[in-house]
Design an enzyme around this catalytic site. Structure first.
Site, short mmCIF file in Angstrom:
data_model
loop_
_atom_site.label_atom_id
_atom_site.label_comp_id
_atom_site.label_asym_id
_atom_site.label_seq_id
_atom_site.Cartn_x
_atom_site.Cartn_y
_atom_site.Cartn_z
N ALA A 133 -34.26 5.58 4.10
CA ALA A 133 -35.64 5.10 3.93
C ALA A 133 -36.62 5.96 4.73
O ALA A 133 -36.23 6.86 5.48
CB ALA A 133 -35.74 3.65 4.35
N HIS A 134 -37.89 5.64 4.57
CA HIS A 134 -38.93 6.44 5.20
C HIS A 134 -38.85 6.42 6.73
O HIS A 134 -38.58 5.41 7.33
CB HIS A 134 -40.34 6.04 4.75
#
Lengths: 342, 342, 342
Positions: free
Chosen positions: B239-240
């Site tokens: 994920a980011h």
């Protein structure tokens, strides 16, 4: 479509007029008077009284109830009949792929395409690849160097078949599937990972279906093998040198780690994981989200899932799980003390 | 291939004739008389007596047993030697990518391609992208606007590199991987989700390998970072704003949620999940299918998996799990009562 | 960019000079003197004193603290303001898609493209497809026969939309997503699997976002439905005939099995799994990696995850889990014996 035509094609005993037409297949509860439906699970028998379906596919045991309400087709296995009905339906309503190579496809001069092969726009077929008679290669597919695609196999849009990989006849592969990426193999060396080149390929039997974005890695030395009739859902990971036995089926998000051998006629529930170097016997059934950490030599149904609860109750119980071994010790001590007392 | 050539290239002490030829690498049990094999794990030592391999790569400790049965290569780390053998083998049997841009590729005029770059058919390289010397861009890849691909990096067929993303040198990215899709960020507002545009990118170091259909999201404000030497298997979600430390490795189906920072030399088993905003120290090892819900500040091996059982036994035990806190209370009450009695 | 322009566009009360310029958005701890930042979570309030940000977006409650340290924008919901700021920023720094059909795209003559549609290089738009006004079809996308794409919807590179599938307006679909592959349906027959053709499609409402490599299967008879405002992260599997209610959101790696109906405003944590044929009420929240095996008729927060531990402690506790039912029996026996004694 006429019921008469349907029965002529698929068999079964028709109760009612062969001239009745239907325009859709639907479940018992969703059906209207233009629909054909089916009763496969006896527990839904009561819906026979309420469905508005024009015709219902039923087993001999409910023939009389079905006939009392309208047209029916009687067949020993209504669910199988329904499956074949959907196939017949799809053949009639969906345009067949045209047996042409789209001018925008990039087909290497040394690739061999059988009779009646369809190649979609912007597909790439590399040197030495062989595509069997009547196969359909969707738009944006990549068929790697020396790969072989069996007769009648259909690749949806955007499927990657790696070099040297082999698919059998009548397979169906959905979009985004990657067959033949490198297996995950490294030798640790001074805190780094030294790549082990994956020199095997993937060998897939006849009548295999592979879901969207599913990955089947090439073997390290020998091949990864998917035997005939296997059905894999979407987003599944099959690692290098796995072997999956005939007619086994796996739901979405499953992971099978390297060199594990799975028997025939097994089923694996969604998001289950099977670690590497195990053997699973024929007819082993794994529940959803279960982690298999040892070989299973006996057919049967296996599970390992933390039960769902409200978060508040889960918190209390989970805290106790972390002290379970101590709890057992305390119980043992108490048993000892009590026995002494008696 | 001649054993003499092999040792000339990879080192090691050859016991036996340099003129002996081999035509395949195989495991000890699968090898025939045309094969070279290796003994890395002492627990398979007995297979030295039964293997039909022409030559076996062994550690000094088993040099005598190996020599007694035929040709051998003696080296301090047979598994590492095997890894390098596969690399040598792959270089010899696989055609090198031709350093040409396929005429069917769509390369923006402002993209910069280094010397010896290969671009496959129907790849798209957008404006401002820079591709380093000797890199291989497979068929159907998309290299986004202003992305940078390091020297010698290889993208398999159908890889997406988002705009502004950076890959180091000598990386390998497998088919279907998506580097730089939007991170999953929304602000709740009156029952709806307001999109937080993801303004960062992805930064990947040298010698990173990324598996098929793996996703690494761009950061919200700053970049998502994968440090050098990291190895990610297939179908992984990063994920980011995650950061993965040097030389860590993750098996397939792993998920790492936003802003989590993972140390160096960590390993994460297949299908494990690590929630967001955590920190994992260097040399943390997470077992298959484990959920990490708190930071781990100490190197070590961590696990959290419901043990597998037959479904029938699981049902009984799982029912008890849901009453575990009460069970503990009952035990406590009993302990109290018994102590009073004594 | 000038603070004055920002407030003119997005509202809020500006404390400080409208002429101050900023060049980046950053978190409080990462910000330097060229940055704008935000304080959404009161627990980070102390960072107001240490951040070097030029301007901070704050709630009225901390207006005074914020003003004391420099420029600030006061707004009732700083996180929402931040979201809108990222949108404004993205519009300014990212080039808008040009409303042209790339000459390398393959668009069927019978497809209908609305005004201002952008079609990237090597995209394929099949017969009968309809693309709404202002939609952006990325490079390498495949829009299947008779599919419909709503106005303003953006498909990133390499998205597959299956035949007959419908997307609403202003959707965002990330690379590798597959909308409309076959649902996983088979009738068992004599040890083999007979395919049930999937005759439904996928229907997606307005303002839906779908992550990279996520799969949404077409329905068996009726459609799979994703209602408006739903947000799906990467690598999610949505099986046939699932319905997801308005404004629900799911993190990466989630799996939802066939025919399950999920309410509105639900959230599902990463890698959670929901089995088939269930109903989840509105505002149900499922924790990360939880398996949902029964319908949930009440809003609330539900969990089922084996707690993480060191591997050594886990081993001890997990062994006890496998004997939990027996442990309960032993406790019961002891309770009985003790009560008798008293």
């Amino acid at each position: 479509m006429r019921l008469g035509d349907l029965v002529a094609e698929l068999g079964g005993e028709l109760l009612g007029s062969p001239d009745q037409t239907i325009r859709q297949i639907a479940s018992l509860d969703a059906a209207d008077s233009g629909c054909i439906s089916f009763l496969a699970n006896p527990k839904y028998k009561a819906q026979l009284q309420t469905t508005r379906a024009a015709c219902v596919i039923v087993a001999p045991a409910v023939k009389d109830e079905a006939a009392a309400r309208g047209a029916a087709i009687v067949t020993p296995d209504p669910y199988l009949y329904f499956a074949r009905l959907t196939q017949w339906w799809a053949r009639r309503v969906r345009p067949a792929a045209t047996a042409v190579v789209h001018p925008g496809a990039v087909v290497d001069a040394s690739a061999v395409l059988g009779a009646g092969v369809s190649v979609g726009p912007l597909a790439v077929i590399e040197a030495g690849a062989v595509v069997g008679e009547g196969a359909v290669i969707g738009p944006h597919c990549v068929v790697g160097r020396n790969a072989r695609i069996g007769a009648g196999t259909r690749l949806s849009a955007r499927v990657t078949i790696g070099f040297d990989c082999v698919l059998g006849a009548r397979c169906i592969v959905h979009s985004g599937a990657v067959i033949g990426a490198d297996g995950f193999g490294f030798a640790p060396h001074q805190g780094r990972w030294e790549k082990i080149e994956q020199l095997g390929a993937v060998h897939i039997g006849d009548d295999v279906e592979i879901g969207a974005n599913t990955c089947i890695d090439r073997g390290a030395l020998s091949d990864t093998v998917i035997e005939q009739g296997v059905k894999l859902d979407n987003l599944i990971q099959i690692a290098h040198n796995v072997r999956i036995g005939e007619h086994s089926a796996m739901a979405a998000n499953v992971g099978v780690a390297g060199s594990t051998v799975i028997g025939k006629h097994c089923t694996v529930g969604g998001a289950a994981n099977i670690i590497g170097h195990l053997e699973l016997a024929d007819r082993v059934h794994i529940s959803v989200a279960t982690t298999v950490t040892r070989s299973l030599n006996q057919a049967g149904h296996y599970t390992g899932v933390f039960p769902l609860d409200t978060h508040a109750d889960w918190e209390k119980n989970a805290a106790t799980v972390k002290n379970l071994a101590k709890l057992r010790e305390r119980l043992r001590a108490l048993e000892k003390a009590c026995n002494k007392n008696e």
